[in-house]
Scaffold this active site. Structure first.
Site, short mmCIF file in Angstrom:
data_model
loop_
_atom_site.label_atom_id
_atom_site.label_comp_id
_atom_site.label_asym_id
_atom_site.label_seq_id
_atom_site.Cartn_x
_atom_site.Cartn_y
_atom_site.Cartn_z
CG LEU A 126 -12.78 -8.64 -9.79
CD1 LEU A 126 -13.65 -9.35 -10.83
CD2 LEU A 126 -13.13 -7.14 -9.76
N GLY A 132 -6.39 -7.35 -12.55
CA GLY A 132 -6.97 -6.50 -11.53
C GLY A 132 -8.20 -5.83 -12.09
CD GLN A 337 7.54 17.53 6.54
OE1 GLN A 337 7.62 16.36 6.19
NE2 GLN A 337 8.60 18.29 6.71
CB ILE A 338 2.05 18.83 11.15
CG1 ILE A 338 1.64 19.68 9.94
CG2 ILE A 338 1.64 19.53 12.45
CD1 ILE A 338 0.14 19.80 9.74
N GLY A 340 6.63 16.17 12.80
CA GLY A 340 8.09 16.11 12.80
C GLY A 340 8.57 14.73 13.21
N GLY A 341 9.65 14.68 14.00
CA GLY A 341 10.25 13.41 14.40
C GLY A 341 9.27 12.48 15.09
CD GLU A 364 -13.76 -1.44 -2.92
OE1 GLU A 364 -14.76 -0.95 -3.44
OE2 GLU A 364 -13.72 -1.81 -1.73
#
Lengths: 384, 255
Positions: A126, A132, A337-338, A340-341, A364
């Site tokens: 499409l 789009g 984030q939880i 971390g590194g 979509e």
């Protein structure tokens, strides 16, 4: 309508899919992502499991199961490998979905059956470089010449663009008629003038195949016109409604992956003498994720249920897609984030979830387009 | 070749065990086909696919365990029998008696059982059943072949494998090392709905389930006690050694 318990069939399908994913999909997902390879062997295995045409009619080789079952399978695959889930979802609901929706019996026998069996892969064409969600702006043309349609144009961001075998292509047949001048066609990759490009490098969804396809004077037999002439746009909108349920389920899968990995990591990772998951700051993130994942899944399954009952579900599918896709990005972000590194490294799954999730709010129909659709439906409901 | 496979529904060992008020929490999402039984089903299917024949599964359990029977049918077993009972406290003696009563008037070549069930890990039902049916019996198989109407059974030892011939009718219990059980595909799941399942009760087999004799009683379930944290020693190695020796002697009583 309100029943939060899965049927025995649905539960069996989910459990089988979960077992399959654990055995075959989860083990090498990090390496597939970094190699950016399309996993043909895995698709073959999925086909053997019957998972390439879950809700299509049994008469054409489909599983004959419901859309909720399809959502459960997509969620299970996306829990580990969103790229593979995208392959299955787009193949099933866009390419094969359009043929199932608008195809004749002969077209379904010839083209849908090898798709549901997984012998061949479908691409749905499409999007174009210049259009789009505003499909009325598409530039690809189909011109009638004797007993053929001649197809010309360029499509972009086509999932299964180079690995696909059968494409559904939307083209303008009456350029003056806007959306009423669009028609669908079934095109085979090995036809003269069908030129898939090289895989496009993306932020995520690395082992899903995305390419441009150039159609250059492609001769399409009359019997490969898909649906009525000029009805291509209406069919497209219906196909997208169905597709959005799949993207919703895929988003739930990514969010669940983000949550489950975070739950595990935050209980194992110790800082200041206790698991980081027991600090309220992290606890609240996990609670938010778990709650919103349940909410998203309920929205997705509601839309799926409405679809199976042949009730209108445009608004519900868009709501499910909007909520679930935004959640997928948010949950994956929180998961990094939880972690971390470690979460920022490719040793862990969560950075991939974040990259993969971002497609969910775009493909979509972007979130902004979903809001346009929902707003339009709301106005209709209120009589404006 | 006719196989019977005895199967059992057990809690998923990969899901954390939840105990509430001394009872094991058994929700639907956490119950699975015993992995050893799954291997027995798989091996029977492979043998009958190769040599012809039928696989029938039989299960003793509550009505809600039916989905586990259906899983075996979805894998490819031809039909099943559900021996319905709600008694949660049946032990291996009781299971084997019920099954022996079921098999009394049945024709078969081989009965396959998992070598144990993941819930209690007792590993007794198969051998007790063989004893009651007076069948030749091999336990803990890691491989099965069919030759000249006999099963060639491989058993794993520390230094090698033992290869045993088992005549028909016979009973073998299977290890989960022998194969990787197939995952039911969509076609199998669809077909499993239409496969015949007999539902009977122990009473139909002439067993009064209320007064069935148990050789053991389950008193209750308890959480595993938390392990005490170990002791950490720091400082001069000689002093540490002396202290460890003292503790081993005086506190642990090991010296």
């Amino acid at each position: 309508m309100i029943n939060f318990e899965l049927t025995e069939d649905q539960q069996m399908i989910r459990d089988s899919a979960r077992e399959f994913v654990k055995r075959h999909v989860a083990p090498d997902v990090i390496s597939r992502d970094s190699k950016k390879e399309f996993p043909r062997n895995l698709v073959q295995k999925l086909a053997e499991q019957g998972l390439m045409g879950i809700y299509h009619e049994e008469a054409y080789g489909g599983g004959g199961f419901d859309t909720v079952s399809f959502c459960l399978v997509i969620e299970e695959i996306a829990r580990w490998d969103a790229s593979l889930a995208l392959t299955v979802a787009s193949h099933t609901s866009l390419g094969a979905g359009h043929i199932a929706l608008a195809g004749t019996h002969e077209q379904k026998e010839k083209y849908l059956a090898p798709l549901t069996s997984g012998e061949k892969l479908a691409g749905w064409c499409l999007t174009e470089p210049g259009s789009g969600s505003d499909a009325s702006g598409l530039k690809t043309t189909a011109v009638r010449k004797e007993d053929k349609w001649i197809l010309n144009g360029t499509k972009i961001f086509i999932t299964q663009g180079s690995v696909g075998d059968i494409y559904v292509v939307l083209a303008k047949t009456d350029p003056d008629k806007g959306t009423k001048g669009i028609t669908g066609y079934i095109v085979e990759k090995n036809w003269k003038g069908v030129n898939p490009g090289e895989p496009i490098h993306k932020l995520g969804m690395n082992s899903s195949d995305t390419t441009e396809i150039v159609f250059e004077n492609v001769e399409v037999p009359l019997e490969n016109q898909l649906g009525e002439q000029g009805k291509g746009f209406i069919d497209t909108m219906k196909v997208l409604d169905g597709g959005r349920i799949g993207i919703g389920a895929l988003s739930v899968g990514i969010a669940r992956g983000a949550f489950e990995e975070s739950m595990k990591y935050s209980q194992e990772r110790q800082q200041f003498g206790r698991p980081v998951g027991n600090f309220q700051a992290v606890e609240h993130k996990l609670v938010q994720m778990a709650t919103e994942i349940d909410a998203a899944r309920i929205l997705v399954h509601r839309a799926a249920l409405l679809k199976d009952r042949n009730s209108p579900y445009t608004k519900e599918a868009s709501m499910a897609k909007l909520f679930a896709s935004e959640l997928a990005v948010k949950a994956a972000d929180e998961a990094v984030q939880i972690h971390g590194g470690y979460g920022y490294t490719k040793e862990y799954h969560v950075e991939r979830f974040l990259r993969d999730a971002k497609l969910m709010t775009i493909g979509e129909g972007t979130s902004e387009i979903q809001k346009m659709i929902i707003a339009r439906e709301l106005r209709k409901e209120f009589g404006y | 070749m006719k196989f019977y496979v005895c199967i059992k529904q057990v809690p998923d060992v990969n899901a954390p065990l939840q105990i509430r008020d001394g009872e094991l929490l058994q929700d639907r999402d956490r119950m699975i086909l015993n992995a050893y039984d799954a291997s027995a089903v798989e091996e029977s299917l492979v043998l009958t696919e190769e040599h012809g024949g039928k696989v029938e599964v039989v299960m003793v359990g509550p009505d809600k365990a039916r989905e586990t029977l259906r899983k075996a049918l979805a894998m490819g077993a031809d039909n099943g029998t559900m021996i319905l009972t709600d008694r949660p406290d049946l032990d291996s003696t009781a299971y084997s008696r019920i099954l022996a009563a079921f098999f009394k008037d049945k024709d078969y070549d081989f009965i396959c059982c998992g070598k144990q069930a993941q819930d209690t890990d007792a590993g007794l039902t198969g051998s007790m059943l063989a004893e009651q049916l007076e069948l030749p019996y091999v336990s803990n198989a890691v491989g099965l072949n069919y030759e000249n109407e006999k099963l060639i059974v491989r058993r794993q030892g520390d230094a090698g494998q033992e290869i045993i011939e088992l005549p028909s009718p016979g009973l073998v219990t299977c290890s989960n090392d022998m194969n990787e059980p197939r995952i039911p595909n969509l076609k199998g799941i669809m077909q499993s709905k239409k496969k015949p399942v007999d539902s009977i009760t122990p009473e139909d087999l002439g067993i009064d389930i209320g007064s069935i004799e148990l050789s053991t009683n389950i008193l209750g379930f308890e959480e595993m006690p938390e392990r005490e944290t170990g002791k950490k020693f720091e400082g001069d190695p000689d002093e540490i050694a002396r202290e460890v020796a003292r503790l081993l002697d005086q506190e642990a009583g090991l010296v």
